[in-house]
Design an enzyme around this catalytic site. Structure first.
Site, PDB file in Angstrom:
ATOM      1  N   GLY A   1       0.831  -1.206   0.000  1.00  0.00           N
ATOM      2  CA  GLY A   1       0.000   0.000   0.000  1.00  0.00           C
ATOM      3  C   GLY A   1       0.858   1.245   0.000  1.00  0.00           C
ATOM      4  O   GLY A   1       2.088   1.172   0.045  1.00  0.00           O
TER       5      GLY A   1
ATOM      6  N   GLY B   1       2.707   3.514   1.518  1.00  0.00           N
ATOM      7  CA  GLY B   1       3.304   3.612   2.849  1.00  0.00           C
ATOM      8  C   GLY B   1       3.848   4.997   3.139  1.00  0.00           C
ATOM      9  O   GLY B   1       4.146   5.339   4.278  1.00  0.00           O
TER      10      GLY B   1
ATOM     11  N   LYS C   1       4.804  12.213  -2.317  1.00  0.00           N
ATOM     12  CA  LYS C   1       5.571  11.032  -1.902  1.00  0.00           C
ATOM     13  C   LYS C   1       6.541  11.461  -0.810  1.00  0.00           C
ATOM     14  O   LYS C   1       7.386  12.333  -1.044  1.00  0.00           O
ATOM     15  CB  LYS C   1       6.326  10.423  -3.091  1.00  0.00           C
TER      16      LYS C   1
ATOM     17  N   ASP D   1       9.098   4.719   7.782  1.00  0.00           N
ATOM     18  CA  ASP D   1       8.879   5.963   8.522  1.00  0.00           C
ATOM     19  C   ASP D   1       7.990   6.946   7.762  1.00  0.00           C
ATOM     20  O   ASP D   1       7.765   8.066   8.211  1.00  0.00           O
ATOM     21  CB  ASP D   1      10.230   6.618   8.858  1.00  0.00           C
ATOM     22  N   GLY D   2       7.523   6.525   6.581  1.00  0.00           N
ATOM     23  CA  GLY D   2       6.624   7.397   5.823  1.00  0.00           C
ATOM     24  C   GLY D   2       7.339   8.526   5.089  1.00  0.00           C
ATOM     25  O   GLY D   2       6.702   9.357   4.450  1.00  0.00           O
TER      26      GLY D   2
ATOM     27  N   ARG E   1       4.039  13.926  -7.358  1.00  0.00           N
ATOM     28  CA  ARG E   1       3.921  13.165  -8.605  1.00  0.00           C
ATOM     29  C   ARG E   1       2.551  13.404  -9.233  1.00  0.00           C
ATOM     30  O   ARG E   1       1.581  13.708  -8.529  1.00  0.00           O
ATOM     31  CB  ARG E   1       4.061  11.654  -8.324  1.00  0.00           C
TER      32      ARG E   1
ATOM     33  N   ARG F   1      -1.947   0.139  -9.647  1.00  0.00           N
ATOM     34  CA  ARG F   1      -0.875  -0.807  -9.968  1.00  0.00           C
ATOM     35  C   ARG F   1      -1.443  -2.209 -10.184  1.00  0.00           C
ATOM     36  O   ARG F   1      -2.567  -2.497  -9.740  1.00  0.00           O
ATOM     37  CB  ARG F   1       0.112  -0.855  -8.780  1.00  0.00           C
TER      38      ARG F   1
ATOM     39  N   ASP G   1       3.874  -4.486  -7.511  1.00  0.00           N
ATOM     40  CA  ASP G   1       3.300  -3.266  -6.937  1.00  0.00           C
ATOM     41  C   ASP G   1       3.933  -2.018  -7.553  1.00  0.00           C
ATOM     42  O   ASP G   1       3.492  -0.907  -7.275  1.00  0.00           O
ATOM     43  CB  ASP G   1       3.468  -3.245  -5.409  1.00  0.00           C
TER      44      ASP G   1
HETATM   45  P1  AMP Z   1       9.007   0.313  -3.155  1.00  0.00           P
HETATM   46  O1  AMP Z   1       9.767  -0.949  -3.383  1.00  0.00           O
HETATM   47  O2  AMP Z   1       9.863   1.528  -2.893  1.00  0.00           O
HETATM   48  O3  AMP Z   1       8.040   0.589  -4.257  1.00  0.00           O
HETATM   49  O4  AMP Z   1       8.181   0.136  -1.801  1.00  0.00           O
HETATM   50  C1  AMP Z   1       7.473  -1.011  -1.455  1.00  0.00           C
HETATM   51  C2  AMP Z   1       6.493  -0.715  -0.357  1.00  0.00           C
HETATM   52  O5  AMP Z   1       7.144  -0.186   0.787  1.00  0.00           O
HETATM   53  C3  AMP Z   1       5.416   0.281  -0.719  1.00  0.00           C
HETATM   54  O6  AMP Z   1       4.245  -0.133  -0.076  1.00  0.00           O
HETATM   55  C4  AMP Z   1       5.937   1.575  -0.133  1.00  0.00           C
HETATM   56  O7  AMP Z   1       4.923   2.498   0.156  1.00  0.00           O
HETATM   57  C5  AMP Z   1       6.591   1.081   1.134  1.00  0.00           C
HETATM   58  N1  AMP Z   1       7.671   1.956   1.603  1.00  0.00           N
HETATM   59  C6  AMP Z   1       8.893   2.142   1.041  1.00  0.00           C
HETATM   60  N2  AMP Z   1       9.606   3.008   1.770  1.00  0.00           N
HETATM   61  C7  AMP Z   1       8.839   3.397   2.802  1.00  0.00           C
HETATM   62  C8  AMP Z   1       9.009   4.284   3.905  1.00  0.00           C
HETATM   63  N3  AMP Z   1      10.141   4.959   4.105  1.00  0.00           N
HETATM   64  N4  AMP Z   1       7.991   4.431   4.765  1.00  0.00           N
HETATM   65  C9  AMP Z   1       6.844   3.751   4.601  1.00  0.00           C
HETATM   66  N5  AMP Z   1       6.618   2.912   3.603  1.00  0.00           N
HETATM   67  C10 AMP Z   1       7.593   2.730   2.711  1.00  0.00           C
HETATM   68 MG    MG Z   2       6.505   1.035  -4.918  1.00  0.00          MG
END
Ligand code: AMP
Ligand code: MG
Length: 504
Positions: free
Chosen positions: A104, A106, A126, A138-139, A189, A196, A265
Site C-alpha cells: 500500500g 506507505g 511522496k 517511517d513514511g 507526482r 498498480r 506493486d
Molecule cells: P518500493 O519498493 O519503494 O516501491 O516500496 C514497497 C512498499 O514499501 C510500498 O508499499 C511503499 O509504500 C513502502 N515503503 C517504502 N519506503 C517506505 C518508507 N520509508 N515508509 C513507509 N513505507 C515505505
Molecule cells: Mg513502490
C-alpha cells in the site's frame, strides 16, 4: 508522531488554483483507501520544480509565488488547497518473485484528481508521512532519492516514454535515517492514475470479488473505455495492459533504462513507468547489468526486464481470473502470449530506427545483433554509440572514426562499417536526412548515475541550481546543442563506484 497528531496541524487554505476536483478513485469505496492528512514537515523549502509539469496541470506562471496559495506549504504536506482530500490506497504485490501480501501507499498520499487541459490527473505527495500501510517504514523520502525520482520522471517524459510526472520537490532539515543520516523531502507526482497490478492482486488474493470487479470496471470505464463493449471486457483489459507493457519494455530497452525494482506493486495498470528507486541508465552496454545493489541475484537485470514484464502480467492475469472465469482461461493465456510478439516487433522497430533504417530487410537482425554483441563484448557506451551513429557517412572513403573508433577491434570496425554502408545504400539512405531522424530517437543525454549524483551532492550542500539545470537538459534530451557538453560525454571514472540500493 502518530497520525492523529497530524490531523490537527494541517490547515486548509482559503485560496488555491481554480481546479475542478473529480476524485473518482475516492468514490471507489472504503476498501480501497484510508483518508488521512499529510504529516507536516518542519521548515520546508523549495528544491526544484518542473514548469512543463505545471503546464500539464494548467497552473498559472505565478503558482509558486502567490502568497495566498502558499504552494510551499501545500507541497511539503503542511497545508491543503480547498478541494484536496488526501488518501493512501491499499495494494499488495509480488516482490522479487515472492508474494509479499499487503503493501500500500506507505509514504504516498493522493491529494485528489483534477480536470486539466490534458485530461484528468491525480496529484500525489511522496514522503508525506506515515499511513496505515507504512509497515516498518517511517513514511518519509530523503532528498537524494527524491531528486532522482523527480529528474528521472521528467527525463523519461522528455524521451517520450510513458511515465508518471513530477511537479516539484520540497525539502526540510528534518533528519531521516537511511544507511546514513539524511534529510527529508517530498516529491509531488502526477499521473492519470496510480493504480498498480498489485491493486488487482490485493482484492483477488483476499477473495473480495465485488471489490475486484469494481476496480476493474473503474479502470475500464475511465482508462480503457474501448474494452467496455468487448465480448470479454476483462480479457480485453488484460490484452491492452499487456500491449502497453510490451511497448513500455521496448522503450526502456531502447534507451538502456533499468528500473531496478520491477515488483508487481511497481507496475502501472496504465503502462507508465512508475516508482523510481534504484533505477539506472546503461553506461557501457552490459545486458547483465544490475542497477539495484540490493538485487544480488540480478532478477531485474537490464536484459531480463522484458521477461519480468511478462511474468508480472501473469500475476495480473491471476488477479483478474475471478472476473475472467475458468471458461475463458484460453483467451487470457492468448492475451498474455501476444505480449511476446508485440515486444519483439516493437523492439525490432526501435532498433531499426536507432540504426537509421526506414525499411525492414531480412538481414537487419543479423547486422543489429552483430553490433549489440560487439558492444556487449567491449562494454561500449550505449548512449554515445547510438548518438554518434548518426554521424556515419556512406560516402566513399568517409572518415567514420567518431563512431567506429568507439570499438577497439579493428576487424569488427571494418567489417561492420562496410556492411552498414551497404545496408544504408540499399535503401538509398541520405546521410543528412538519416542523421536528423536518428537524433530524434537516440538521445544525447540520459540521466546517468553520475549526473544525478553531482546534482544530489550540490543539493545536499544547499545549492539546488544543478538540479534545475539538469532538469532543463533532460527535458530536451535530443537537442544537438548537448552533443558537445559534458552531460553527453563518457561517465567519469568515479561513476563506476556509485552504488544505488533500494534505500530511499
Ligand atoms: P518500493 O519498493 O519503494 O516501491 O516500496 C514497497 C512498499 O514499501 C510500498 O508499499 C511503499 O509504500 C513502502 N515503503 C517504502 N519506503 C517506505 C518508507 N520509508 N515508509 C513507509 N513505507 C515505505
Ligand atoms: Mg513502490
Amino acid at each position: 508522531m502518530n497520525i492523529d497528531d497530524a490531523t490537527t496541524q494541517v490547515s486548509t487554505l482559503t485560496a488555491g488554483p481554480a481546479w475542478h476536483w473529480r476524485n473518482r478513485f475516492h468514490a471507489l469505496g472504503a476498501e480501497f483507501h484510508t483518508e488521512l492528512p499529510p504529516q507536516p514537515l518542519p521548515s520546508p523549502h523549495w528544491v526544484a520544480h518542473s514548469d512543463s509539469c505545471a503546464e500539464l496541470l494548467g497552473l498559472p506562471a505565478d503558482w509558486l509565488t502567490r502568497a495566498d496559495w502558499n504552494a510551499l506549504a501545500v507541497f511539503s504536506g503542511n497545508a491543503l488547497w480547498p478541494g484536496m482530500r488526501p488518501l493512501a490506497s491499499v495494494y499488495s504485490g509480488h516482490q522479487f518473485g515472492v508474494w509479499a501480501g499487503q503493501l500500500g501507499d506507505g509514504r504516498a498520499l493522493s491529494l485528489g484528481e483534477i480536470d486539466t487541459p490534458n485530461g484528468p490527473q491525480e496529484l500525489q505527495l511522496k514522503g508525506a508521512g506515515l499511513t496505515p500501510y507504512s509497515r516498518m517504514g517511517d513514511g518519509r523520502a530523503v532528498l537524494r532519492s527524491s531528486i532522482r525520482e523527480f529528474l528521472c520522471s521528467e527525463a523519461m517524459y522528455g524521451l517520450g516514454i510513458p511515465t508518471t510526472r513530477a511537479l516539484c520537490i520540497t525539502g526540510s532539515p528534518m533528519p531521516v535515517l537511511r544507511e546514513t543520516l539524511e534529510t527529508a523531502a517530498v516529491v509531488t507526482r502526477v499521473a492519470p492514475s496510480f493504480i498498480r497490478f498489485g491493486h488487482f492482486e490485493h482484492f483477488s488474493q483476499r477473495a473480495e470479488p465485488d471489490a475486484l470487479q469494481r476496480l476493474a470496471d473503474f479502470v475500464i470505464e475511465h482508462h480503457y473505455p474501448e474494452c467496455r463493449d468487448a465480448p470479454q471486457p476483462y480479457v480485453a483489459l488484460l490484452t491492452e495492459v499487456a500491449r502497453r507493457t510490451a511497448e513500455l519494455m521496448a522503450q526502456w530497452q531502447a534507451v538502456g533504462f533499468c528500473h531496478g525494482v520491477m515488483n508487481t506493486d511497481n507496475m502501472s495498470i496504465l503502462g507508465l513507468t512508475i516508482d523510481y528507486g534504484p533505477f539506472g541508465f546503461l553506461d557501457g552496454y552490459d545486458p547483465a547489468h544490475i542497477c539495484n545493489h540490493t538485487d544480488r541475484q540480478g532478477r531485474y537485470a537490464y536484459a531480463s526486464q522484458p521477461n519480468v514484464g511478462f511474468w508480472n502480467l501473469h500475476a495480473l492475469a491471476q488477479g483478474l481470473m475471478p472476473l475472467i472465469g475458468n471458461d475463458h482461461t484460453d483467451a487470457a493465456l492468448a492475451a498474455l502470449e501476444a505480449y511476446k510478439q508485440i515486444y519483439t516487433d516493437a523492439m525490432r522497430l526501435r532498433l531499426r530506427r536507432k540504426c537509421g533504417f526506414t525499411t525492414a530487410r531480412k538481414d537487419d537482425a543479423g547486422l543489429i545483433d552483430a553490433l549489440l554483441k560487439q558492444m556487449a563484448d567491449e562494454q561500449t557506451d550505449h548512449t554515445l554509440l547510438f548518438r554518434r551513429l548518426a554521424t556515419f557517412s556512406t560516402a566513399e572513403g568517409a572518415d567514420n572514426s567518431a563512431v567506429m573508433g568507439l570499438f577497439n577491434d579493428p576487424q569488427f570496425r571494418e567489417r561492420w562499417a562496410a556492411a552498414y554502408t551497404e545496408r544504408l545504400r540499399a535503401e538509398h539512405s541520405d546521410d543528412a536526412q538519416r542523421a536528423t531522424a536518428m537524433n530524434r530517437v537516440n538521445p544525447s543525454v540520459v540521466l546517468r548515475n553520475h549526473l544525478a549524483e553531482a546534482a544530489i551532492r550540490q543539493a545536499q550542500a544547499g545549492d539546488f541550481s544543478e538540479v534545475q539545470r539538469l532538469l532543463k537538459v533532460l527535458q530536451n534530451p535530443f537537442d544537438e546543442r548537448h552533443d558537445t557538453s559534458a552531460d553527453a560525454g563518457f561517465p567519469p571514472a568515479w561513476a563506476q563506484h556509485i552504488e544505488v540500493s533500494c534505500s530511499s
